[in-house]
Design a protein around this motif. Sequence first.
Motif, PDB file in Angstrom:
ATOM      1  N   SER A  79       0.848  -1.208   0.000  1.00  0.00           N
ATOM      2  CA  SER A  79       0.000   0.000   0.000  1.00  0.00           C
ATOM      3  C   SER A  79       0.874   1.245   0.000  1.00  0.00           C
ATOM      4  O   SER A  79       0.764   2.116   0.872  1.00  0.00           O
ATOM      5  CB  SER A  79      -0.951   0.001   1.193  1.00  0.00           C
ATOM      6  N   ALA A 102       2.809   4.575  -0.170  1.00  0.00           N
ATOM      7  CA  ALA A 102       2.455   5.985  -0.050  1.00  0.00           C
ATOM      8  C   ALA A 102       3.747   6.791  -0.139  1.00  0.00           C
ATOM      9  O   ALA A 102       4.840   6.260   0.036  1.00  0.00           O
ATOM     10  CB  ALA A 102       1.751   6.257   1.270  1.00  0.00           C
ATOM     11  N   PHE A 107      -1.769   7.529  -1.862  1.00  0.00           N
ATOM     12  CA  PHE A 107      -2.098   6.342  -2.646  1.00  0.00           C
ATOM     13  C   PHE A 107      -1.224   6.216  -3.886  1.00  0.00           C
ATOM     14  O   PHE A 107      -1.719   6.161  -5.020  1.00  0.00           O
ATOM     15  CB  PHE A 107      -3.570   6.365  -3.046  1.00  0.00           C
TER      16      PHE A 107
END
Length: 106
Positions: free
Chosen positions: A61, A63, A72
């Motif tokens: 995920s 970032a 994102f």
Amino acid sequence: GGAGFTALHGGHVRVDIFYSGLSQRARHWVSLLGTLVLLIPFLIFFWATALPFVGASWRISEASVEAGGLPFVYVLKSFLLLFALTMTVAAVLHILQAVRGLREGS
């Protein structure tokens, strides 16, 4: 995401010095060979490198590490796959158009 659409409709810049003087049949051959020799190998390489790259980003995920950065990054990297998909579809359609043009021309 629109690269494949633009390629399919001839919207990308190309050098027409030689292409403009060719017959329609020769243009189909140039399109077919160019797609098979240049675009398809590039797309194979692109898919092979982009899939693990984007997959790894989704697994963690990803970032931005910058303060106030994008949360994102993995979603943005997914657009690489959209590019690959649209260009693959455009390549297949280019091949089909060139083959059809060669068949109709003979």
